[in-house]
Design a protein around this motif. Sequence first.
Motif, PDB file in Angstrom:
ATOM      1  N   LYS A 222       3.165 -18.026  10.040  1.00  0.00           N
ATOM      2  CA  LYS A 222       2.821 -19.556  10.367  1.00  0.00           C
ATOM      3  C   LYS A 222       1.740 -19.735  11.519  1.00  0.00           C
ATOM      4  CE  LYS A 222       7.824 -21.032  10.047  1.00  0.00           C
ATOM      5  NZ  LYS A 222       8.951 -20.799  10.648  1.00  0.00           N
ATOM      6  N   PHE A 223       1.437 -18.782  12.158  1.00  0.00           N
ATOM      7  CA  PHE A 223       0.526 -18.712  13.105  1.00  0.00           C
ATOM      8  C   PHE A 223      -1.024 -18.981  12.722  1.00  0.00           C
ATOM      9  CE2 PHE A 223      -2.389 -17.688  16.439  1.00  0.00           C
ATOM     10  CZ  PHE A 223      -2.007 -18.398  17.531  1.00  0.00           C
ATOM     11  N   ASP A 224      -1.593 -20.078  13.111  1.00  0.00           N
ATOM     12  CA  ASP A 224      -2.847 -20.314  12.567  1.00  0.00           C
ATOM     13  C   ASP A 224      -3.985 -19.643  13.423  1.00  0.00           C
ATOM     14  OD1 ASP A 224      -5.083 -21.421  11.233  1.00  0.00           O
ATOM     15  OD2 ASP A 224      -4.522 -23.269  11.164  1.00  0.00           O
ATOM     16  N   TRP A 225      -4.154 -18.483  12.800  1.00  0.00           N
ATOM     17  CA  TRP A 225      -5.351 -17.714  13.519  1.00  0.00           C
ATOM     18  C   TRP A 225      -6.744 -18.320  13.743  1.00  0.00           C
ATOM     19  CZ3 TRP A 225      -2.604 -14.157  15.625  1.00  0.00           C
ATOM     20  CH2 TRP A 225      -1.610 -13.680  15.110  1.00  0.00           C
ATOM     21  N   MET A 226      -7.125 -18.880  12.256  1.00  0.00           N
ATOM     22  CA  MET A 226      -8.288 -19.709  12.300  1.00  0.00           C
ATOM     23  C   MET A 226      -8.483 -21.048  13.221  1.00  0.00           C
ATOM     24  SD  MET A 226     -10.775 -18.535  10.595  1.00  0.00           S
ATOM     25  CE  MET A 226     -11.362 -17.638   9.270  1.00  0.00           C
ATOM     26  N   ALA A 227      -7.444 -21.448  13.499  1.00  0.00           N
ATOM     27  CA  ALA A 227      -7.315 -22.739  14.492  1.00  0.00           C
ATOM     28  C   ALA A 227      -7.886 -22.186  15.851  1.00  0.00           C
ATOM     29  CB  ALA A 227      -6.064 -23.410  14.650  1.00  0.00           C
ATOM     30  N   HIS A 228      -7.376 -21.011  15.971  1.00  0.00           N
ATOM     31  CA  HIS A 228      -7.603 -20.205  17.245  1.00  0.00           C
ATOM     32  C   HIS A 228      -8.910 -19.100  17.089  1.00  0.00           C
ATOM     33  CE1 HIS A 228      -4.746 -22.820  18.942  1.00  0.00           C
ATOM     34  NE2 HIS A 228      -3.749 -22.209  17.901  1.00  0.00           N
ATOM     35  N   ALA A 229      -9.781 -19.557  16.221  1.00  0.00           N
ATOM     36  CA  ALA A 229     -10.672 -18.415  15.792  1.00  0.00           C
ATOM     37  C   ALA A 229     -11.398 -17.549  17.054  1.00  0.00           C
ATOM     38  CB  ALA A 229     -11.789 -18.930  14.745  1.00  0.00           C
ATOM     39  N   ASP A 230     -11.778 -18.358  17.843  1.00  0.00           N
ATOM     40  CA  ASP A 230     -12.444 -17.559  18.902  1.00  0.00           C
ATOM     41  C   ASP A 230     -11.652 -16.410  19.636  1.00  0.00           C
ATOM     42  OD1 ASP A 230     -11.057 -19.926  19.974  1.00  0.00           O
ATOM     43  OD2 ASP A 230     -12.116 -19.923  21.961  1.00  0.00           O
ATOM     44  N   PHE A 251      -6.760 -13.308   3.201  1.00  0.00           N
ATOM     45  CA  PHE A 251      -5.112 -13.004   3.138  1.00  0.00           C
ATOM     46  C   PHE A 251      -4.291 -14.223   3.605  1.00  0.00           C
ATOM     47  CE2 PHE A 251      -7.369  -8.791   3.145  1.00  0.00           C
ATOM     48  CZ  PHE A 251      -6.974  -8.603   1.831  1.00  0.00           C
ATOM     49  N   GLY A 252      -4.846 -15.431   4.084  1.00  0.00           N
ATOM     50  CA  GLY A 252      -4.364 -16.328   4.757  1.00  0.00           C
ATOM     51  C   GLY A 252      -3.231 -16.052   5.701  1.00  0.00           C
ATOM     52  N   LEU A 253      -2.535 -17.287   6.128  1.00  0.00           N
ATOM     53  CA  LEU A 253      -1.508 -17.210   7.175  1.00  0.00           C
ATOM     54  C   LEU A 253      -0.618 -16.345   6.806  1.00  0.00           C
ATOM     55  CD1 LEU A 253      -0.815 -21.001   7.947  1.00  0.00           C
ATOM     56  CD2 LEU A 253      -2.662 -19.383   8.984  1.00  0.00           C
ATOM     57  N   GLY A 254       0.032 -16.136   5.768  1.00  0.00           N
ATOM     58  CA  GLY A 254       1.110 -15.309   5.620  1.00  0.00           C
ATOM     59  C   GLY A 254       0.784 -13.793   5.263  1.00  0.00           C
ATOM     60  N   GLY A 255      -0.517 -13.515   5.184  1.00  0.00           N
ATOM     61  CA  GLY A 255      -0.752 -12.011   4.927  1.00  0.00           C
ATOM     62  C   GLY A 255      -1.826 -11.371   5.979  1.00  0.00           C
ATOM     63  N   ALA A 256      -2.707 -11.996   6.631  1.00  0.00           N
ATOM     64  CA  ALA A 256      -3.719 -11.483   7.510  1.00  0.00           C
ATOM     65  C   ALA A 256      -3.299 -10.779   8.390  1.00  0.00           C
ATOM     66  CB  ALA A 256      -4.524 -12.624   8.014  1.00  0.00           C
ATOM     67  N   PHE A 257      -2.046 -10.822   9.148  1.00  0.00           N
ATOM     68  CA  PHE A 257      -1.797  -9.898  10.150  1.00  0.00           C
ATOM     69  C   PHE A 257      -1.290  -8.527   9.910  1.00  0.00           C
ATOM     70  CE2 PHE A 257       1.152  -8.292  13.500  1.00  0.00           C
ATOM     71  CZ  PHE A 257       0.371  -8.470  14.720  1.00  0.00           C
ATOM     72  N   ILE A 258      -0.422  -8.683   8.737  1.00  0.00           N
ATOM     73  CA  ILE A 258      -0.108  -7.297   8.166  1.00  0.00           C
ATOM     74  C   ILE A 258      -1.149  -6.255   7.480  1.00  0.00           C
ATOM     75  CG2 ILE A 258       1.485  -6.174   6.778  1.00  0.00           C
ATOM     76  CD1 ILE A 258       2.916  -7.000   9.205  1.00  0.00           C
ATOM     77  N   THR A 259      -1.870  -7.223   6.793  1.00  0.00           N
ATOM     78  CA  THR A 259      -3.103  -6.606   6.028  1.00  0.00           C
ATOM     79  C   THR A 259      -4.016  -5.688   6.861  1.00  0.00           C
ATOM     80  OG1 THR A 259      -2.986  -8.198   4.046  1.00  0.00           O
ATOM     81  CG2 THR A 259      -4.550  -6.809   4.261  1.00  0.00           C
ATOM     82  N   LYS A 260      -4.170  -6.516   8.213  1.00  0.00           N
ATOM     83  CA  LYS A 260      -5.252  -5.904   8.962  1.00  0.00           C
ATOM     84  C   LYS A 260      -4.493  -4.688   9.710  1.00  0.00           C
ATOM     85  CE  LYS A 260      -7.494  -6.948  13.409  1.00  0.00           C
ATOM     86  NZ  LYS A 260      -6.844  -6.215  14.291  1.00  0.00           N
ATOM     87  N   CYS A 261      -3.379  -4.839  10.197  1.00  0.00           N
ATOM     88  CA  CYS A 261      -2.559  -4.085  10.731  1.00  0.00           C
ATOM     89  C   CYS A 261      -2.443  -2.641   9.722  1.00  0.00           C
ATOM     90  CB  CYS A 261      -0.981  -4.360  11.072  1.00  0.00           C
ATOM     91  SG  CYS A 261      -0.079  -3.589  12.527  1.00  0.00           S
ATOM     92  N   THR A 262      -2.371  -2.754   8.431  1.00  0.00           N
ATOM     93  CA  THR A 262      -2.075  -1.607   7.630  1.00  0.00           C
ATOM     94  C   THR A 262      -3.624  -0.904   7.523  1.00  0.00           C
ATOM     95  OG1 THR A 262      -0.441  -2.654   6.411  1.00  0.00           O
ATOM     96  CG2 THR A 262      -1.564  -0.954   5.445  1.00  0.00           C
ATOM     97  N   ALA A 263      -4.669  -1.936   7.396  1.00  0.00           N
ATOM     98  CA  ALA A 263      -6.038  -1.444   6.923  1.00  0.00           C
ATOM     99  C   ALA A 263      -6.750  -0.888   7.906  1.00  0.00           C
ATOM    100  CB  ALA A 263      -7.102  -2.404   6.300  1.00  0.00           C
ATOM    101  N   GLN A 264      -6.527  -1.258   8.884  1.00  0.00           N
ATOM    102  CA  GLN A 264      -7.179  -0.688  10.324  1.00  0.00           C
ATOM    103  C   GLN A 264      -6.499   0.332  11.115  1.00  0.00           C
ATOM    104  OE1 GLN A 264      -8.566  -4.090  12.719  1.00  0.00           O
ATOM    105  NE2 GLN A 264     -10.041  -4.501  11.430  1.00  0.00           N
ATOM    106  N   LEU A 265      -5.139  -0.403  11.669  1.00  0.00           N
ATOM    107  CA  LEU A 265      -4.172   0.516  12.576  1.00  0.00           C
ATOM    108  C   LEU A 265      -3.485   1.776  11.863  1.00  0.00           C
ATOM    109  CD1 LEU A 265      -2.988  -2.201  14.929  1.00  0.00           C
ATOM    110  CD2 LEU A 265      -5.233  -0.849  15.046  1.00  0.00           C
ATOM    111  N   MET A 266      -3.046   1.432  10.736  1.00  0.00           N
ATOM    112  CA  MET A 266      -2.369   2.616   9.976  1.00  0.00           C
ATOM    113  C   MET A 266      -3.344   3.523   9.481  1.00  0.00           C
ATOM    114  SD  MET A 266       0.808   3.355  10.058  1.00  0.00           S
ATOM    115  CE  MET A 266       2.334   2.482   9.582  1.00  0.00           C
ATOM    116  N   ARG A 267      -4.514   3.039   8.990  1.00  0.00           N
ATOM    117  CA  ARG A 267      -5.661   3.777   8.551  1.00  0.00           C
ATOM    118  C   ARG A 267      -6.066   4.670   9.706  1.00  0.00           C
ATOM    119  NH1 ARG A 267     -11.106   0.996   8.096  1.00  0.00           N
ATOM    120  NH2 ARG A 267     -10.855   1.140  10.379  1.00  0.00           N
ATOM    121  N   ASP A 268      -6.061   4.223  10.935  1.00  0.00           N
ATOM    122  CA  ASP A 268      -6.931   5.081  12.030  1.00  0.00           C
ATOM    123  C   ASP A 268      -5.756   5.775  12.969  1.00  0.00           C
ATOM    124  OD1 ASP A 268      -9.188   3.826  11.026  1.00  0.00           O
ATOM    125  OD2 ASP A 268      -9.385   2.485  13.010  1.00  0.00           O
ATOM    126  N   PHE A 269      -4.598   5.386  12.919  1.00  0.00           N
ATOM    127  CA  PHE A 269      -3.424   6.137  13.683  1.00  0.00           C
ATOM    128  C   PHE A 269      -2.478   6.749  12.921  1.00  0.00           C
ATOM    129  CE2 PHE A 269      -5.035   2.494  16.556  1.00  0.00           C
ATOM    130  CZ  PHE A 269      -5.285   3.500  17.956  1.00  0.00           C
TER     131      PHE A 269
END
Length: 425
Positions: A222-230, A251-269
């Motif tokens: 539900k959190f609108d990242w784009m509304a607080h883009a800065d 990935f929209g509101l529903g998928g952005a957080f987990i996709t980034k977390c997987t693609a960046q943090l899981m990839r690197d850590f």
Amino acid sequence: MERETMCIQAGYTPQNGESRMIPIIQSTTFKYDTSEDMGKLFDLEAEGYFYTRLQNPTNDMVAAKICALEGGTAGMLTSSGQAANFFSVFNIATCGDHVVCASTIYGGTFNLFNVTMRKMGIDFTFVDPDCSDEELKNAFKPNTKAVFGETIANPALVVFDIERFANAAHAHGVPLIVDNTFATPINCRPIEWGADIVTHSTTKYMDGHDATVGGAIIDGGKFDWMAHADKFPGLTTPDDSYHGITYAEKFGLGGAFITKCTAQLMRDFGSIQAPMNAYFLNLGLESLAVRMPRHCENAQKVAEFLQGHEKVAWVTYPGLPGDKYYERAKKYMPNGTCGVISFGLKGGRAAAEAFMKKLKVAMIATHVADAHTCILHPANSTHRQLTDEELIAGGVGPDLIRLSVGIENVKDIIADLEQALASIQ
Ligand SMILES: *Cc1c(COP(=O)(O)O)cnc(C)c1O
């Protein structure tokens, strides 16, 4: 589906002739017909698996079950609860950023934030979860990126006012992250009360049998990242490591957080849960809705017994009428809170040690929230790196005993406590 049904059925639906149980895909890697097919995965243009350091199908099925239970839009498993809480914050706050956090959180999370993540340049302000509106407002800074709290604090048993903290977070344009380990989605679904991200140490009630260490992160979507883009450039500006995709757009509101977390943090850590552990976790999840009410019922009886005992100085359990958090617990957890009780003996620290030596059913273990009744003196174990001032600020005084009531017959648990109490002066 009701939660009892989700515990059994969500996350995996076998097709004709497939295994009834979630299969363990015990493979580091996955095969593709062409380099182009695999290339699309590396570009995040297609969904699929290529390497278990980032993602594994068994894990994703189990994560999908937890996601359904929490009422979220996307979820992932991590190797531990510590990894889940680290990722949930580090996914949106980096060097130079700030986080508002309840002061009563679990000691391990407190240390992660207050020591290790401070070394990474992330600043934290710890607030009393019952602070005034003025104090809460003053805790926010222009660089604040998230608010963090625990539904029921381990082991302080402070019930977090999720709605109030969600409103405060949203008024400042940031998400609320709630660690829902102790309540589990059987007793409370933080997303329904305004939380944006939910984390778990699945090591506790979810696994429920002392078998596997693990964690989970669920996005409420539900959190609108784009509304607080800065505030959230990591989600709202192009990621050069994936050919310039922007997570919040793609990935929209529903998928952005987990996709980034997987693609960046899981990839690197690489803090991935082993597929075998995810399989064990799933076995625990299947009975979660049956076990939680039994934990709560047993804990209620044990709390009442302790409260009526002459050698007991105080008892904290949100299910006890008169407990500081009784009313708040009724609001957020009408069907029960958890199986964990804290109490102190009239003889203080020394009596606690003598009493614990006599226990037979309740075992001394650095663990809580599973089928076996166990007991711990935090000031002498998990929290021993904290000063007395930090212990008191965290709601874990030097005399506090943490008792995690299991699902044995409660008569045996009470008889054990009774004989140990009788033995101390
Ligand atoms: C145990 C616990 C953690 C840490 O989880 P691990 O699985 O031990 O890494 C985090 N939060 C809470 C509330 C916990 O009880």
